[in-house]
Design a protein around this motif. Structure first.
Motif, PDB file in Angstrom:
ATOM      1  N   LEU A  88      35.581  34.680  50.609  1.00  0.00           N
ATOM      2  CA  LEU A  88      36.792  34.375  49.861  1.00  0.00           C
ATOM      3  C   LEU A  88      37.184  32.942  50.179  1.00  0.00           C
ATOM      4  O   LEU A  88      37.602  32.626  51.296  1.00  0.00           O
ATOM      5  CB  LEU A  88      37.912  35.332  50.257  1.00  0.00           C
ATOM      6  N   THR A 136      47.534  29.670  50.817  1.00  0.00           N
ATOM      7  CA  THR A 136      47.509  30.905  50.027  1.00  0.00           C
ATOM      8  C   THR A 136      46.665  31.997  50.665  1.00  0.00           C
ATOM      9  O   THR A 136      46.551  33.091  50.116  1.00  0.00           O
ATOM     10  CB  THR A 136      46.955  30.625  48.613  1.00  0.00           C
ATOM     11  N   GLN A 185      46.128  40.668  48.727  1.00  0.00           N
ATOM     12  CA  GLN A 185      45.795  41.053  47.360  1.00  0.00           C
ATOM     13  C   GLN A 185      44.409  41.693  47.276  1.00  0.00           C
ATOM     14  O   GLN A 185      44.223  42.711  46.608  1.00  0.00           O
ATOM     15  CB  GLN A 185      45.851  39.827  46.445  1.00  0.00           C
ATOM     16  N   ILE A 186      43.448  41.120  47.990  1.00  0.00           N
ATOM     17  CA  ILE A 186      42.077  41.641  47.855  1.00  0.00           C
ATOM     18  C   ILE A 186      41.933  43.001  48.531  1.00  0.00           C
ATOM     19  O   ILE A 186      41.130  43.831  48.097  1.00  0.00           O
ATOM     20  CB  ILE A 186      41.052  40.628  48.402  1.00  0.00           C
ATOM     21  N   GLU A 198      46.305  36.005  49.557  1.00  0.00           N
ATOM     22  CA  GLU A 198      45.070  36.425  48.892  1.00  0.00           C
ATOM     23  C   GLU A 198      44.370  37.539  49.665  1.00  0.00           C
ATOM     24  O   GLU A 198      43.718  38.405  49.078  1.00  0.00           O
ATOM     25  CB  GLU A 198      44.153  35.222  48.693  1.00  0.00           C
ATOM     26  N   CYS A 216      39.620  29.802  49.551  1.00  0.00           N
ATOM     27  CA  CYS A 216      40.961  29.541  49.055  1.00  0.00           C
ATOM     28  C   CYS A 216      41.595  28.429  49.873  1.00  0.00           C
ATOM     29  O   CYS A 216      41.046  27.997  50.894  1.00  0.00           O
ATOM     30  CB  CYS A 216      41.834  30.803  49.120  1.00  0.00           C
TER      31      CYS A 216
END
Length: 711
Positions: free
Chosen positions: A290, A296, A303-304, A300, A292
């Protein structure tokens, strides 16, 4: 010149500062495992800095214990087909004791931009033909700028990725998500300000965030950004052991990163962990990560984890690209190209079939509670497990009487030391015991899981760690309670009075696996009434009472026993037996007309008695309840104790015992009359049957056996 036969000959010799805080130990371990799998003979040379020696990294110590490589004596006459030097750019002065070392080829593995001065140091050794091996494209670009007249490996010398063993299946499912990162020392490994660090990494208790290699103290000196972090030193754990419990590996350095923890990142990927990195690393690690921006990252991650399909896809991609980019086969083809096949098959240790050892560590206590619970579990472990005890309390004789190897390690209270000072010594002593016994797991029962205990086990690398954590703890929590996060499994022995538990662990039951109350003996192991009375030389037709008030370390049991015996002797014909704890702080005198019971376990003769007068420690309380012995509980309400008062209150509220406070001893005679009344005694025995449970030692042994054997 010495004769060639006098040299020690190796296929590969690895040279590095093997104490430097980083993931270098993991990199070397995975390369050693790869080399050994093909029969290469491997040696190790520690490039210790001149300003002092430190213990080598736990990952490398594990390799030496396993016989993957030979530690080589500085100054020895050595020959190798290949010498591999890691992070040569860190060397600031000529390395001593290499005069007798020659290699056909010398690879300098560069994980940071080199400078000409440091290259000159290595070239001056004249060990053998030099080859430069950058670990990534950024270092390679710097090498190209220097235009050195030295051969450069065509492919980057990447770490070998190997999946680590999965975390224990018995970790709680309802737990805080575990994030972690590893780095070498230095400010360049971190964002440049405390504000940036706080915006990038967790700074509250919403995540369990762990680091090896913290940010520079001057950057975070006036902030609370690290308040909730678990900061470990490089000697506290192997890198693989650190990675095991992680859900997420999170790494955001400053913009100018001289090196990065490639081995840890690649291993996390190979293990299917979620890896979160800045986008600039994508050319090196590929898909499966991931990528990013730092500000953030936490959002994130949250969210994942809400999207199980996407999380699963990333995990599969991570494993796939770890094998492609950091595969062992690629590494071994490189070695074969440089030096060919092994000259001769390296000697291998022949594994011998043996039981998996488990080191049981009962803490020092007022009584024998901690040791008794672990003894109960040890007796029920499978045939493939060999229990060994290292106790802080003086219960060695008791443990040995059950046929177990037992060692004594004095507690801080035994030697009158501060717990923090004692803990440093404990870490050494426990580490020595782990070295000698080589257990698959350490199982601790006590109130204070100190850093010394935890880190000694984690640094072992291949050793699981479990805690048998009794409830009803004192209101003041242990200062080490947060170390629960480092245990692979926490067993909570059942409490009949659990609804009365208001202690600090009552709010942390989500961390533990509950089992039924743990008892040393099962009911069928008790002597019958006739057998027990014969053993104690008691008359068969007169009532008998057992007085068992504990070890007396923190209350005056002599005075209390005297008061109880005086009252009991007012009842004609009552046979009085006084139990003396094996680890008692005071020896019981002889009261005329009484018998003294020494030995262990006392519960074996419970059937001899009509009732007991007892403390309400965990083991005694659950034994008298399970075995139907009506009891007047005189709880030890000292503030350092587990909540015996709550247990006694529960027994009285539920009709299987009486709660008698020490300042209410004037009520004792009337309670004795009730105990000696046949109908009242029968009522109490019947009430206790309501709380009959299976022995939780069986379930605890099954869970811990599975953890040890990896089932």
């Amino acid at each position: 010149m010495p004769d060639e036969a006098q040299f020690q000959n190796y296929d590969v010799v690895l040279l590095a500062d093997m104490a430097r805080s980083s993931d270098a130990g993991l990199r070397l371990r995975h390369e050693m495992l790869a080399l050994r799998s093909q029969g290469y003979r491997v040696g190790l040379i520690n490039l210790a800095p001149a300003d002092g020696r430190k213990p080598i990294l736990p990952d490398i110590a594990l390799c030496i214990r396993e016989g993957l490589a030979d530690p080589l004596t500085p100054g020895a006459e050595l020959r190798a087909k290949l010498a591999v030097v890691y992070s040569p750019g860190l060397i600031k002065e000529p390395v001593k004791d290499l005069a007798g070392f020659k290699a056909d080829k010398v690879v300098l593995v560069l994980d940071r931009a080199p400078n000409l001065g440091q290259m000159g140091l290595w070239l001056s050794f004249n060990v053998g033909q030099m080859i430069l091996a950058p670990t990534n494209r950024w270092v390679r670009a710097k090498l190209d700028e220097l235009q050195l007249p030295i051969e450069i490996e065509e492919e980057d010398w990447r770490s070998v990725a190997r999946a680590i063993r999965p975390a224990s299946d018995h970790r709680p499912t309802a737990r805080t998500r575990v994030l972690g990162r590893i780095s070498a020392p230095g400010g360049a490994q971190w964002p440049t300000t405390a504000k940036e660090i706080a915006a990038t990494y967790p700074n509250d208790a919403s995540f369990d965030f762990r680091v090896i290699g913290p940010p520079p103290s001057e950057v975070v000196a006036k902030s609370k950004v690290t308040k909730h972090w678990s900061v470990l030193g490089s000697a506290d754990t192997t890198v693989a052991r650190f990675l095991e419990p992680l859900d997420v590996f999170l790494y955001f350095p400053s913009a100018l990163t001289p090196e990065f923890p490639e081995a840890a990142i690649a291993t996390a990927m190979a293990s299917g962990k979620l890896v979160v990195l800045p986008p600039r690393f994508s050319p090196h690690f590929g898909p499966g990560v991931l990528y990013c921006e730092p500000e953030t990252a936490l959002a994130e991650i949250e969210q994942i984890f809400k999207d199980e399909d996407e999380l699963g896809n990333l995990s599969e991609q991570a494993r796939s690209y770890a094998a492609l980019l950091f595969g062992q086969d690629t590494y071994l083809r490189r070695i074969a190209r440089l030096i060919g096949r092994p000259a001769a098959e390296a000697p291998r240790r022949t594994p011998q079939a043996k039981k998996s050892r488990v080191l049981f560590v009962p803490s020092n206590g007022v009584g024998l509670g901690h040791a008794t619970r672990l003894l109960a579990i040890a007796r029920r472990m499978g045939d493939g497990i060999e229990p060994i005890f290292l106790g802080f309390g003086q219960a060695t004789g008791v443990l040995e009487s059950f046929g177990y190897t037992a060692e004594y390690c004095p507690s801080y209270s035994d030697i009158g030391a501060e717990i923090a000072d004692w803990d440093e010594w404990l870490r050494y002593e426990l580490g020595d015991a782990l070295e000698r016994h080589d257990p698959a797991a350490v199982i601790y029962d006590g109130n204070h899981p100190t850093p010394g205990l935890v880190h000694a086990a984690l640094a072992r690398g291949d050793c699981r760690l479990a805690w048998v954590r009794r409830g009803m703890c004192p209101e003041k929590p242990s200062p080490y309670l947060e170390n629960s996060r480092f245990f692979d499994c926490i067993i909570e022995p059942g409490e009949l009075a659990t609804e009365y538990d208001t202690g600090p662990t009552a709010l942390r039951r989500h961390e533990s696996v509950p089992v039924a109350p743990i008892r040393l003996l099962d009911k069928e192991e008790l002597l019958s009434r006739d057998e027990a009375r014969a053993k104690l030389n008691l008359s068969g037709d007169k009532p008998a009472v057992l007085v068992q008030l504990g070890a007396g370390a923190n209350r005056d049991i002599l005075d209390l026993t005297d008061r109880i015996v005086t009252e009991l002797q007012r009842f004609d014909g009552v046979q009085i037996v006084i139990a003396e704890w094996t680890n008692t702080a005071v020896r019981m005198p002889h009261w005329p007309g009484t018998k003294l019971l020494r030995g262990f376990p006392i519960s074996q003769v419970f059937n001899a008695f009509d009732f007991s007068v007892s403390a309400a420690g965990y083991n005694t309380y659950h034994e008298v309840a399970a075995f139907g012995l009506p009891t007047i509980f005189v709880a030890n309400r000292h503030p350092s104790m587990d909540d015996q008062g709550a247990r006694a209150e529960f027994a009285q509220d539920n009709g299987f015992g009486f709660d008698l406070r020490e300042d209410e001893m004037h009520l004792f005679p009337s309670l004795c009359e009730a105990m000696l009344n046949a109908r009242a005694n029968a009522f109490l025995r019947q009430a206790s049957r309501t709380f009959e449970t299976e022995n939780g030692a069986d379930e605890a042994a099954r869970i811990l056996s599975q953890m040890v054997l990896g089932q």
